[in-house]
Design an enzyme around this catalytic site. Structure first.
Site, mmCIF file in Angstrom:
data_model
loop_
_atom_site.group_PDB
_atom_site.id
_atom_site.type_symbol
_atom_site.label_atom_id
_atom_site.label_comp_id
_atom_site.label_asym_id
_atom_site.label_seq_id
_atom_site.Cartn_x
_atom_site.Cartn_y
_atom_site.Cartn_z
ATOM 1 N N VAL A 17 0.825 -1.204 0.000
ATOM 2 C CA VAL A 17 0.000 0.000 0.000
ATOM 3 C C VAL A 17 0.865 1.262 0.000
ATOM 4 C CG1 VAL A 17 -1.658 1.332 1.362
ATOM 5 C CG2 VAL A 17 -2.011 -1.102 1.023
ATOM 6 N N GLU A 18 1.895 1.276 0.819
ATOM 7 C CA GLU A 18 2.757 2.459 0.908
ATOM 8 C C GLU A 18 3.607 2.620 -0.344
ATOM 9 O OE1 GLU A 18 2.889 4.886 3.188
ATOM 10 O OE2 GLU A 18 1.289 3.970 4.349
ATOM 11 N N GLY A 19 3.969 1.508 -0.956
ATOM 12 C CA GLY A 19 4.845 1.563 -2.117
ATOM 13 C C GLY A 19 6.293 1.729 -1.698
#
Length: 166
Positions: A17-19
């Site tokens: 999600v954060e990458g």
């Protein structure tokens, strides 16, 4: 006091999600940067304080990005552990830490989410825990589709152990 930590599955979910960005960028614009700015970020969402710029401003390795994430998670794990008055499953704890990481420890500690996790009959402005959770979808006063999606995925993790994304 509880002493749970984010599971490997929870860490993998958060990393997706954060990458991953091994070169510094401005978290407001997403653009690469070559000098410190407020919001300078690297790795998996690690905000670079000015005093860390000399060390992190040239970028990080994958291993360093992992270390930064694990270090960054510690205060959020502690906040959730300290706030809980009930026993939870691992997937519920993971979802709460991920929420706390995104909204901040102070917001989490004062949230209706935490009140309702600890006491389903607690007096809050929300009729259900899900409604309290889904209320965290605004950024700068506006409902953001990305946050709606994220909260929905976190809620599925909390309520059913489903670690899928949107």
């Amino acid at each position: 006091m509880n002493t749970m930590t984010l599971s490997p599955q929870g860490i993998d979910w958060l990393k997706q999600v954060e990458g991953q960005r091994l070169q510094p960028y401005d978290d407001q614009t997403g653009r690469a940067i070559d000098r410190w700015v407020a919001g300078a970020t690297v790795g998996y969402g690690h905000l670079i304080p000015r005093e860390e710029w000399a060390r992190l401003g040239q970028g990080v390795t994958l291993a360093e990005a992992e270390q930064l994430l694990r270090k960054d998670l510690v205060p959020f794990e502690l906040t959730v552990n300290r706030g809980l008055r009930v026993a939870l499953s691992q997937h519920q704890f993971d979802a709460l830490v991920i929420l706390c990481y995104n909204i901040g420890g102070g917001n989490f500690s004062r949230s209706s989410v935490l009140k309702l996790v600890n006491d389903a009959a607690a007096a809050t402005p929300y009729p259900t825990l899900q409604a309290a959770w889904m209320a965290w979808t605004r950024s700068q006063g506006k409902v953001m589709k990305g946050l709606v999606n994220r909260r929905g995925a976190e809620w599925r993790m909390y309520s059913s152990g489903d670690y899928s994304h949107w």
